[in-house]
Design an enzyme around this catalytic site. Structure first.
Site, short mmCIF file in Angstrom:
data_model
loop_
_atom_site.label_atom_id
_atom_site.label_comp_id
_atom_site.label_asym_id
_atom_site.label_seq_id
_atom_site.Cartn_x
_atom_site.Cartn_y
_atom_site.Cartn_z
N ARG A 162 0.75 15.08 13.83
CA ARG A 162 1.55 14.55 12.71
C ARG A 162 1.99 15.73 11.84
NH1 ARG A 162 -1.35 9.36 10.03
NH2 ARG A 162 0.75 8.85 9.37
N ASP B 215 4.79 0.37 12.04
CA ASP B 215 3.52 -0.21 11.57
C ASP B 215 3.35 -1.67 11.99
OD1 ASP B 215 2.82 2.19 10.51
OD2 ASP B 215 3.04 1.63 8.41
N LYS C 239 0.83 -1.22 0.00
CA LYS C 239 0.00 0.00 0.00
C LYS C 239 0.86 1.26 0.00
CE LYS C 239 -1.60 1.69 4.02
NZ LYS C 239 -1.43 3.10 4.36
N ASN C 240 1.87 1.30 0.88
CA ASN C 240 2.63 2.54 1.03
C ASN C 240 3.60 2.80 -0.12
OD1 ASN C 240 1.26 3.14 3.31
ND2 ASN C 240 2.91 2.64 4.76
N ILE D 229 3.82 18.40 9.27
CA ILE D 229 4.37 18.25 7.92
C ILE D 229 5.40 19.37 7.65
CG2 ILE D 229 2.42 16.98 6.92
CD1 ILE D 229 1.52 19.66 5.67
N ARG E 16 -8.52 -0.19 4.94
CA ARG E 16 -7.71 0.87 4.29
C ARG E 16 -6.38 0.29 3.81
NH1 ARG E 16 -6.03 5.20 7.91
NH2 ARG E 16 -4.73 5.41 6.09
N CYS F 23 -4.57 8.13 9.84
CA CYS F 23 -4.76 7.56 11.17
C CYS F 23 -4.50 8.61 12.24
CB CYS F 23 -3.82 6.38 11.39
SG CYS F 23 -4.28 4.93 10.45
C1 UD1 Z 1 4.37 6.81 6.58
C2 UD1 Z 1 3.41 5.67 6.43
C3 UD1 Z 1 2.97 5.14 7.78
C4 UD1 Z 1 4.18 4.82 8.65
C5 UD1 Z 1 5.17 5.97 8.69
C6 UD1 Z 1 6.47 5.62 9.39
C7 UD1 Z 1 2.27 6.15 4.35
C8 UD1 Z 1 1.03 6.60 3.68
N1 UD1 Z 1 2.25 6.16 5.70
O1 UD1 Z 1 3.66 7.85 7.26
O2 UD1 Z 1 2.19 3.96 7.57
O3 UD1 Z 1 3.73 4.55 9.96
O4 UD1 Z 1 5.50 6.37 7.35
O5 UD1 Z 1 7.05 4.51 8.79
O6 UD1 Z 1 3.26 5.80 3.71
N2 UD1 Z 1 7.52 14.18 11.22
C9 UD1 Z 1 7.76 15.50 11.52
N3 UD1 Z 1 7.67 16.41 10.50
C10 UD1 Z 1 7.36 16.07 9.23
C11 UD1 Z 1 7.13 14.72 8.94
C12 UD1 Z 1 7.23 13.79 9.96
O7 UD1 Z 1 8.01 15.86 12.67
O8 UD1 Z 1 7.31 16.94 8.34
C13 UD1 Z 1 7.60 13.19 12.33
C14 UD1 Z 1 6.25 13.02 13.01
O9 UD1 Z 1 6.41 12.76 14.37
C15 UD1 Z 1 5.70 11.77 12.33
C16 UD1 Z 1 6.95 10.95 12.15
O10 UD1 Z 1 7.97 11.92 11.85
O11 UD1 Z 1 4.73 11.09 13.12
C17 UD1 Z 1 6.89 9.94 11.03
O12 UD1 Z 1 6.51 10.62 9.85
P1 UD1 Z 1 6.75 10.05 8.40
O13 UD1 Z 1 7.95 9.18 8.39
O14 UD1 Z 1 6.70 11.20 7.46
O15 UD1 Z 1 5.49 9.14 8.21
P2 UD1 Z 1 4.25 9.34 7.26
O16 UD1 Z 1 4.70 9.67 5.88
O17 UD1 Z 1 3.24 10.21 7.92
#
Ligand code: UD1
Length: 429
Positions: free
Chosen positions: A122, A306, A22-23, A124, A398, A117
């Site tokens: 979270r 995950d 999926k990812n 960005i 999902r 989720c």
């Molecule tokens: C993706 C996966 C999710 C997985 C995660 C970590 C998808 C759609 N989702 O989520 O299933 O659990 O990777 O392997 O692929 N963070 C910041 N700033 C940012 C971005 C991230 O502080 O701009 C921190 C946050 O605490 C966040 C953590 O890093 O919770 C992990 O984020 P990230 O690795 O970006 O995960 P996702 O892309 O949200």
């Protein structure tokens, strides 16, 4: 409304086929926005997030056809930037890849704030930092994120403050087409990042270093269509591995890349589970009592966040006290409350779950609170004799392709049933 009913207590036995990841599928589907041509994507998992992503692009003017089982043809030639549905993009996390692809293709983006989720905050900020480094002016207003730029994407060096899968992918997407060279330092190294780079390179991009913490992207003038097959889902595979062990079963997990599963395999072996690696399959075998352990989730190649809730279920069945510390996501512990309904003895101290193993679990009505939490409850239900009922199963669907059918194929007594929601009952009376 649908729920899952499980009559648990039967060891899983047999063979299960793992679907595409999926990812990896989600960024690759959104990457098609960068391509003014037809892309044929194979091994696409049949999960709600994928269907939603395809619907988002379709509503933006993409021509999308299912041309065979798990194969879609996506043509974004006539797609119009800035037209994604706010209500659709807010239903999922990965919709934020539209920011990178719209910025890359049109030099600007206009996309609703993403959902996904509920793991607490979270942020960005790293995505935004990256887009700004590439020449974008980023504003969040009225629930939308807007990127504007004078000259489109211009390559630059970016050092991420935190290792982020999403930010690494978004910057790769934005920088693939355009001027100059981009270097991402402190990049995430997950297999799906490599898969996206392979897809983009097959379309004519110039990306090197994916899978390491430094990725170099030389912008190209345009991308062309291609045919590409998505890698197997390591989290789906790991979930079946844990389900096999927890139910004291014997399962062959087919269509996997064993290398991607190393951290999961190593932990299972430490716990006392038999794991045999073949070329593209893994056999999991129950060998007797489970040992306690300590786990910390980390970015790849560390133990995946995950897999955290599923592993906690297995550790509820182990001898002694185990510790699972969350090193990636702010709050991943919502599964604990639901598992307690089934008799689990788990305390949360800061970012660590302290799991007292050996307490008998029991069947109970529970609710999927997020994707991986939901599947953890499903595993718990398979382990215990009696009837477990799981509601809010759309969250499990999902990310898991036909989980009920696959578990039934392994001998589980599990079914999905429809029931009227309160609103329709009230309407009818
Ligand atoms: C993706 C996966 C999710 C997985 C995660 C970590 C998808 C759609 N989702 O989520 O299933 O659990 O990777 O392997 O692929 N963070 C910041 N700033 C940012 C971005 C991230 O502080 O701009 C921190 C946050 O605490 C966040 C953590 O890093 O919770 C992990 O984020 P990230 O690795 O970006 O995960 P996702 O892309 O949200």
């Amino acid at each position: 409304m649908e729920k899952i009913l499980i009559n648990g207590g039967t060891p899983l036995r047999g063979t299960v086929e793992i679907s595409g990841m999926k990812n990896a599928a989600l960024p690759i589907i959104f990457a098609c926005v960068l391509v003014k041509d037809k892309c044929i994507i194979e091994n696409v998992p049949n999960v709600i997030d994928v269907t939603l992503s395809l619907d988002i692009l379709r509503c933006m003017g993409a021509d999308i056809k299912t041309i065979a089982k798990n194969t879609v043809e996506i043509d974004c030639t006539n797609l119009k930037g800035g037209t994604s549905s706010y209500d659709m993009v807010r239903q999922m996390r990965a919709s934020y890849y539209l920011l990178g692809t719209e910025f890359g293709r049109f030099g600007k983006a206009h996309v609703g704030y993403p959902g996904g989720c509920d793991f607490g905050v979270r942020p960005i900020d790293q995505h935004i930092k990256g887009f700004e480094a590439l020449g974008g002016n980023v504003v969040t207003e009225g629930g939308y994120i807007e990127i504007d730029s004078e000259n489109g994407v211009i390559g630059n060096n970016i050092f991420f403050d935190v290792v982020s899968v999403g930010a690494t992918i978004n910057i790769m997407l934005a920088a693939s087409v355009g001027e100059g060279t981009t270097i991402i330092d402190n990049a995430a190294r997950e297999p799906h990042i490599v898969d996206l780079a392979n897809f983009l390179n097959t379309c004519g991009a110039n990306i090197k270093g994916a899978g390491t913490d430094m990725i170099k992207i030389k912008g190209v003038k345009e991308l062309h269509g291609c045919t590409y097959a998505i890698i197997p889902d390591m989290i789906e595979a790991g979930t079946y591995m844990i389900a096999a062990a927890a139910t004291k079963g014997h399962v062959r997990v087919n269509n996997v890349i064993p290398k991607h599963l190393e951290s999961i395999t190593a932990k299972l072996e430490e716990i006392g589970v038999g794991v045999e690696e073949l070329d593209d399959a893994i056999i999991v075998d129950y060998r007797g009592e489970f040992n306690r352990t300590t786990i910390k989730t980390l970015p790849y190649p560390g133990f995946p966040t995950d897999m955290h809730p599923q592993m906690s279920v297995l550790l509820c069945l182990a001898n002694g006290v185990s510790y699972v510390s969350e090193g990636v996501i702010e709050n991943r512990f919502r599964y604990v409350e639901e598992l307690r309904r089934m008799g689990a003895s788990i305390k949360v101290d800061g970012k660590t779950a302290i799991i007292e193993g050996g307490n008998a679990l029991s069947a109970a009505p529970v609710k999927a609170v997020d994707l991986r939490a939901g599947v953890a409850l499903l595993i718990a239900g398979l382990c215990v004799a009696g009837k477990t009922e799981i509601t809010d199963i759309h969250l499990i669907e999902r990310g898991y392709d036909d989980i009920v059918g696959k578990m039934r194929g392994l001998g589980a007594d599990i079914k999905k049933i429809y029931f009227p929601d309160n609103a329709s009952v009230q309407k009818a009376t």
